[in-house]
Design a protein around this motif. Structure first.
Motif, PDB file in Angstrom:
ATOM      1  N   PRO A 149    -136.848 -65.778  38.283  1.00 12.01           N
ATOM      2  CA  PRO A 149    -135.688 -65.022  38.788  1.00 12.01           C
ATOM      3  C   PRO A 149    -134.354 -65.745  38.605  1.00 12.01           C
ATOM      4  O   PRO A 149    -133.297 -65.105  38.546  1.00 12.01           O
ATOM      5  CB  PRO A 149    -136.017 -64.842  40.281  1.00 12.01           C
ATOM      6  N   SER A 150    -134.384 -67.065  38.513  1.00  7.76           N
ATOM      7  CA  SER A 150    -133.127 -67.823  38.408  1.00  7.76           C
ATOM      8  C   SER A 150    -132.531 -67.806  37.004  1.00  7.76           C
ATOM      9  O   SER A 150    -131.376 -68.196  36.807  1.00  7.76           O
ATOM     10  CB  SER A 150    -133.364 -69.280  38.829  1.00  7.76           C
ATOM     11  N   GLN A 151    -133.298 -67.349  36.013  1.00 10.42           N
ATOM     12  CA  GLN A 151    -132.807 -67.365  34.634  1.00 10.42           C
ATOM     13  C   GLN A 151    -131.780 -66.262  34.398  1.00 10.42           C
ATOM     14  O   GLN A 151    -131.954 -65.125  34.843  1.00 10.42           O
ATOM     15  CB  GLN A 151    -133.974 -67.202  33.659  1.00 10.42           C
ATOM     16  N   ASP A 152    -130.706 -66.608  33.657  1.00  8.79           N
ATOM     17  CA  ASP A 152    -129.717 -65.596  33.299  1.00  8.79           C
ATOM     18  C   ASP A 152    -130.179 -64.868  32.036  1.00  8.79           C
ATOM     19  O   ASP A 152    -131.253 -65.133  31.491  1.00  8.79           O
ATOM     20  CB  ASP A 152    -128.336 -66.225  33.112  1.00  8.79           C
ATOM     21  N   LEU A 153    -129.354 -63.947  31.549  1.00 11.08           N
ATOM     22  CA  LEU A 153    -129.742 -63.102  30.419  1.00 11.08           C
ATOM     23  C   LEU A 153    -130.055 -63.920  29.173  1.00 11.08           C
ATOM     24  O   LEU A 153    -131.074 -63.698  28.515  1.00 11.08           O
ATOM     25  CB  LEU A 153    -128.625 -62.098  30.105  1.00 11.08           C
ATOM     26  N   LEU A 154    -129.194 -64.877  28.850  1.00 13.52           N
ATOM     27  CA  LEU A 154    -129.375 -65.641  27.620  1.00 13.52           C
ATOM     28  C   LEU A 154    -130.612 -66.521  27.677  1.00 13.52           C
ATOM     29  O   LEU A 154    -131.218 -66.803  26.644  1.00 13.52           O
ATOM     30  CB  LEU A 154    -128.128 -66.479  27.338  1.00 13.52           C
ATOM     31  N   ALA A 155    -130.994 -66.955  28.876  1.00 13.14           N
ATOM     32  CA  ALA A 155    -132.218 -67.758  29.013  1.00 13.14           C
ATOM     33  C   ALA A 155    -133.456 -66.877  28.928  1.00 13.14           C
ATOM     34  O   ALA A 155    -134.515 -67.306  28.451  1.00 13.14           O
ATOM     35  CB  ALA A 155    -132.196 -68.520  30.332  1.00 13.14           C
ATOM     36  N   ARG A 156    -133.345 -65.636  29.402  1.00  9.97           N
ATOM     37  CA  ARG A 156    -134.487 -64.717  29.394  1.00  9.97           C
ATOM     38  C   ARG A 156    -134.762 -64.131  28.006  1.00  9.97           C
ATOM     39  O   ARG A 156    -135.910 -63.865  27.654  1.00  9.97           O
ATOM     40  CB  ARG A 156    -134.237 -63.543  30.354  1.00  9.97           C
ATOM     41  N   ARG A 157    -133.695 -63.908  27.253  1.00 11.21           N
ATOM     42  CA  ARG A 157    -133.806 -63.157  25.991  1.00 11.21           C
ATOM     43  C   ARG A 157    -134.901 -63.660  25.052  1.00 11.21           C
ATOM     44  O   ARG A 157    -135.754 -62.877  24.608  1.00 11.21           O
ATOM     45  CB  ARG A 157    -132.470 -63.183  25.233  1.00 11.21           C
ATOM     46  N   PRO A 158    -134.914 -64.940  24.664  1.00 10.71           N
ATOM     47  CA  PRO A 158    -135.926 -65.379  23.688  1.00 10.71           C
ATOM     48  C   PRO A 158    -137.354 -65.253  24.201  1.00 10.71           C
ATOM     49  O   PRO A 158    -138.263 -64.900  23.444  1.00 10.71           O
ATOM     50  CB  PRO A 158    -135.543 -66.849  23.430  1.00 10.71           C
TER      51      PRO A 158
END
Length: 325
Positions: A149-158
């Motif tokens: 849950p703490s990850q932002d969009l750019l961290a989640r994308r890959p």
């Protein structure tokens, strides 16, 4: 037939502005994905420049001229095969415009093949099975791409795009071209629609319930991030689903590098190391679970079920059944 460069000063090579090049690329793009169009365009451009340099009109070139071009540079066998395919496509799409009833590139390929088979056939490399993840390797990949849950969009994308590839079997370009409007998460049976599949074919693919839950969370983070970047809610649906804050999505090479790097990080070593490993894994899991090949063929976007049987014959003949993870 040997062609020598004319002693006179060669004409200015054709460029990307050449109308023949531009029109051929446009017609190929209408029936191919972006990656194929880009690759074929590069090969066609080189051929047109060569034709101009040696004083040949591509509109009236014969098979010997194509063979001379294929032998004009120390290319690898794979590059020659791709180049020959690109030139076949060139003459196919320009057939009517050039008033031709033959395809010199196809004739050249058949001539070369006949010569190789003259003395009992060429030595072929052993056929390798498609690279897939076993259950343990699949768990390793899911563990290393776990989203928090703490990850932002750019961290989640890959991580999210790899998990989507694993659970849908999409090609990398198909995943990159998805928009938010193509993903239906509120339906009773969630699914996604591939509008820019190989060969221009459209299809739908059901979503694993676990993946659907992940995509709902991802969509919320995506919407909030794009809103903070100044996008209106009415605009975000048409943007690439895996876009960054500037609305740009991945290209095929980026997805390949992400998959390769992640597989290595998980300690997975295959003879193929890219997103197609995930596509092969998806197809294998469905067949092992007893899904009819005709249905898997539709989900994979194959033109004919024979392609599925040829690629996954070792799975369809297996007596064992493995339940998808």
């Amino acid at each position: 037939m040997t062609i020598k460069t004319a002693p006179l000063q060669p004409e200015k090579p054709r460029t990307a502005a050449d109308p023949v090049y531009a029109e051929a690329c446009r017609r190929i793009a209408a029936v191919s994905n972006a990656n194929t169009t880009r690759t074929y365009g590069s090969r066609i451009k080189g051929y047109l420049q060569w034709c101009r340099t040696v004083g040949i009109s591509p509109e009236s070139a014969v098979a010997d001229a194509v063979r001379d071009y294929l032998g004009s540079a120390p290319w690898s066998a794979a590059t020659k095969i791709t180049t020959a395919a690109a030139l076949e496509a060139l003459y196919d799409v320009m057939e009517g415009t050039w008033a031709r009833t033959d395809n010199p590139a196809r004739e050249a390929r058949l001539q070369i093949q006949k010569e190789k088979n003259r003395f009992g056939g060429r030595q072929r490399k052993p056929t390798k099975l498609p690279s897939t993840l076993d259950v343990e390797e699949e768990q390793l990949l899911l563990s290393i791409t776990q989203i928090t849950p703490s990850q932002d969009l750019l961290a989640r994308r890959p991580h999210q795009i790899l998990r989507l590839l694993l659970w849908t079997g999409l090609r990398r370009e198909e995943a990159a071209n998805l928009t938010a409007n193509d993903i239906r998460l509120l339906a009773e049976a969630p699914y996604l629609r591939v509008k820019q599949g190989k060969g221009g074919k459209e299809r739908t693919v059901p979503l694993h319930l676990r993946l659907a839950d992940e995509l709902r969370d991802y969509s919320i983070v995506r919407e909030d991030t794009l809103a903070s970047a100044g996008y209106k809610s009415s605009e975000t649906g048409a943007l690439p689903y895996f876009c960054n804050t500037k609305g740009k999505t991945y290209d095929g090479s980026s997805i390949y590098r992400i998959a390769q790097r992640t597989l290595r990080k998980a300690g997975i070593d295959k003879w193929q190391m890219g997103p197609h490993v995930l596509r092969h894994t998806f197809a294998t899991r469905q067949l092992q679970a007893g899904i009819p090949p005709a249905i898997v063929k539709l989900w994979m976007g194959h033109k004919d079920v024979s392609v599925l049987f040829k690629t996954y014959e070792h799975v369809t003949q297996s007596d064992s059944v493995v339940v998808p993870v």
